[in-house]
Scaffold this motif. Structure first.
Motif, PDB file in Angstrom:
ATOM      1  N   ALA A   1      25.352  41.742  62.532  1.00 31.28           N
ATOM      2  CA  ALA A   1      26.582  42.336  61.999  1.00 31.28           C
ATOM      3  C   ALA A   1      26.319  43.013  60.656  1.00 31.28           C
ATOM      4  CB  ALA A   1      27.654  41.263  61.852  1.00 31.28           C
TER       5      ALA A   1
ATOM      6  N   SER B   1      34.159  33.856  67.409  1.00 27.66           N
ATOM      7  CA  SER B   1      32.951  34.680  67.487  1.00 27.66           C
ATOM      8  C   SER B   1      33.129  35.810  68.501  1.00 27.66           C
ATOM      9  CB  SER B   1      31.750  33.823  67.884  1.00 27.66           C
ATOM     10  OG  SER B   1      31.910  33.337  69.213  1.00 27.66           O
TER      11      SER B   1
ATOM     12  N   ILE C   1      31.859  39.416  57.312  1.00 23.24           N
ATOM     13  CA  ILE C   1      32.048  40.394  58.383  1.00 23.24           C
ATOM     14  C   ILE C   1      32.217  39.603  59.673  1.00 23.24           C
ATOM     15  CG2 ILE C   1      30.999  42.273  59.700  1.00 23.24           C
ATOM     16  CD1 ILE C   1      29.440  43.019  57.173  1.00 23.24           C
ATOM     17  N   CYS C   2      33.314  39.847  60.382  1.00 21.00           N
ATOM     18  CA  CYS C   2      33.597  39.057  61.585  1.00 21.00           C
ATOM     19  C   CYS C   2      34.545  39.839  62.494  1.00 21.00           C
ATOM     20  CB  CYS C   2      34.207  37.705  61.190  1.00 21.00           C
ATOM     21  SG  CYS C   2      35.805  37.839  60.342  1.00 21.00           S
ATOM     22  N   SER C   3      35.054  39.151  63.504  1.00 17.37           N
ATOM     23  CA  SER C   3      36.022  39.754  64.422  1.00 17.37           C
ATOM     24  C   SER C   3      37.440  39.485  63.945  1.00 17.37           C
ATOM     25  CB  SER C   3      35.849  39.151  65.826  1.00 17.37           C
ATOM     26  OG  SER C   3      36.261  37.781  65.818  1.00 17.37           O
TER      27      SER C   3
ATOM     28  N   SER D   1      27.375  37.170  56.920  1.00 20.16           N
ATOM     29  CA  SER D   1      27.576  37.411  58.351  1.00 20.16           C
ATOM     30  C   SER D   1      26.275  37.184  59.103  1.00 20.16           C
ATOM     31  CB  SER D   1      28.099  38.828  58.617  1.00 20.16           C
ATOM     32  OG  SER D   1      28.662  38.907  59.910  1.00 20.16           O
ATOM     33  N   HIS D   2      26.354  37.304  60.415  1.00 22.75           N
ATOM     34  CA  HIS D   2      25.154  37.273  61.251  1.00 22.75           C
ATOM     35  C   HIS D   2      24.291  38.491  60.906  1.00 22.75           C
ATOM     36  CE1 HIS D   2      22.675  37.623  64.903  1.00 22.75           C
ATOM     37  NE2 HIS D   2      22.891  36.327  65.053  1.00 22.75           N
TER      38      HIS D   2
ATOM     39  N   HIS E   1      34.173  45.494  63.730  1.00 27.42           N
ATOM     40  CA  HIS E   1      34.002  44.559  62.620  1.00 27.42           C
ATOM     41  C   HIS E   1      35.108  44.726  61.576  1.00 27.42           C
ATOM     42  CE1 HIS E   1      30.179  43.011  63.899  1.00 27.42           C
ATOM     43  NE2 HIS E   1      29.624  44.207  63.918  1.00 27.42           N
TER      44      HIS E   1
ATOM     45  N   SER F   1      26.350  32.860  62.656  1.00 27.08           N
ATOM     46  CA  SER F   1      27.302  33.613  63.477  1.00 27.08           C
ATOM     47  C   SER F   1      28.326  34.278  62.570  1.00 27.08           C
ATOM     48  CB  SER F   1      28.019  32.691  64.472  1.00 27.08           C
ATOM     49  OG  SER F   1      28.872  31.785  63.778  1.00 27.08           O
ATOM     50  N   THR F   2      29.012  35.289  63.105  1.00 28.34           N
ATOM     51  CA  THR F   2      30.064  35.950  62.339  1.00 28.34           C
ATOM     52  C   THR F   2      31.230  35.003  62.094  1.00 28.34           C
ATOM     53  OG1 THR F   2      30.975  36.848  64.408  1.00 28.34           O
ATOM     54  CG2 THR F   2      29.484  38.259  63.162  1.00 28.34           C
TER      55      THR F   2
END
Length: 370
Positions: A202, A106, A241-243, A198-199, A181, A224-225
């Motif tokens: 985001a 996250s 969509i995340c890191s 995604s969150h 992202h 959360s992402t």
């Protein structure tokens, strides 16, 4: 090709080996001093954000030579190195247990690692309220939560959770972190993606990109992402969509990167723990209050900040549960509660409020300050 002077190269490498040995010896000496500091503290807090901010500022100052402009690349590298040095020295006193929004990967984890280094044990939680519950119950020393994004504004989940948390919990420090992202999926291409998870923050931060590149995709909110990334593993129609950290952890292909709508996208994170902290080089104070539902009451509560020429950096209202059309106000301003001027400001504000609570006075920094 220039001929290599083997003898000169060997001599320089011997110099590097000598310097490395000296650095390691000094690091071991620093760790030994840190261990003795831990013994001197007794039951005192291991995390001292003001002291760490002072150390980092001094280290960054060494990147300047006389009156020369600071070497920003060197300053950034020194900050990254010393983040880990500080984390190591904290760890020999007592390893910190840190609650973050999970699962692994996250942006809260990114913030925790950036602010606190690697020598911490992360406790992944399913939601922001869960982080506060763990802190209240003594299951973690610190919690890392997002508080405001440059695109979407305040993170209301955090404000609401803080409003219901015990008075012992306080903001210990603040960090602003760039948010980059990526879109991940096991789909063969963007054309195969029919759902994006995604969150909510985001999804909102990427709404223009999504509307342009995936106009027919269904958007699905997740806690959360990183949780969204975990949920699309093995699916050929869904993306998250995340890191990059989450993408790597879940071994998911990156279909697109830098998909946030604004290149300057960043998020403020609060490091939350128990008890007050002393002033650092740069400080903020955050307060939560309610005023009577009458004309002029909010102005009267905020006027002491204007009179004292204190910079108001954030204000947010939230509905007061059980009282229709009444609100709780969250306010951040520059300064620390130990300053005489700020003490007077807080006392004057409290006189005009039906409820008033200091959420914390704490050092703040951006990732460039690390």
């Amino acid at each position: 090709m220039t001929d290599v002077d083997g003898e000169k190269l060997a001599e320089l490498r011997r110099d590097i080996d000598r310097v490395d040995g000296e650095i390691v010896a000094l690091l071991l000496e620093r760790v030994g001093v840190a261990r003795r500091i831990g013994l001197a503290k007794g039951d005192g807090p291991v995390y001292d954000p003001a002291r760490e901010a002072e150390v980092l500022e001094r280290v960054r100052g060494h990147a300047c030579s006389g009156d020369a402009e600071p070497d920003r690349a060197l300053a950034a590298s020194l900050g990254a190195i010393y983040r880990e040095v500080l984390s190591l020295c904290r760890g020999v006193q007592s390893p910190l247990q840190v609650a973050v929004l999970g699962p692994q990967g996250s942006f809260s984890e990114d913030a925790a690692r950036t602010a606190l280094g690697s020598a911490v044990t992360l406790r992944y939680q399913g939601s922001i309220p869960d982080i506060f519950r763990v802190l209240d119950n003594g299951g973690a020393d610190l919690g890392v939560v997002p508080i405001e994004n440059t695109i979407e504004g305040a993170v209301l989940f955090t404000l609401d959770a803080f409003a219901g948390a015990s008075k012992g919990l306080r903001v210990q420090s603040e960090l602003s972190l760039p948010i980059r992202h990526v879109l991940v999926s096991e789909a063969a291409s963007l054309a195969d993606v029919t759902e994006v998870r995604s969150h909510p923050q985001a999804l909102a931060q990427c709404r223009v990109w999504l509307r342009t590149n995936l106009p027919g995709a269904v958007l699905v909110a997740a806690e959360s992402t990183s949780g969204a990334a975990a949920s699309v593993k093995g699916l050929r129609h869904a993306a998250a969509i995340c890191s990059r950290r989450a993408a790597a952890h879940h071994e998911l292909p990156v279909l697109a990167e830098h998909i946030q709508d604004q290149p300057g996208n960043s998020t403020r994170f609060w490091i939350v723990g128990k008890g007050p902290v002393r002033p650092g080089p740069k400080n903020k104070t955050s307060v939560l209050f309610n005023v009577a539902h009458r004309p002029g009451t909010l102005f009267a509560a905020l006027e002491p900040l204007y009179t004292a020429l204190r910079n108001l950096t954030h204000i947010q209202s939230r509905p007061l549960a059980g009282n229709p059309f009444e609100y709780l106000f969250f306010v951040d301003f520059e300064g620390h509660e130990e300053e005489e001027t700020v003490k007077k400001v807080l006392a004057a504000m409290a006189e005009h409020c039906t409820f008033f609570r200091v959420l914390g006075s704490y050092p703040f920094r951006s990732v460039e300050d690390l």
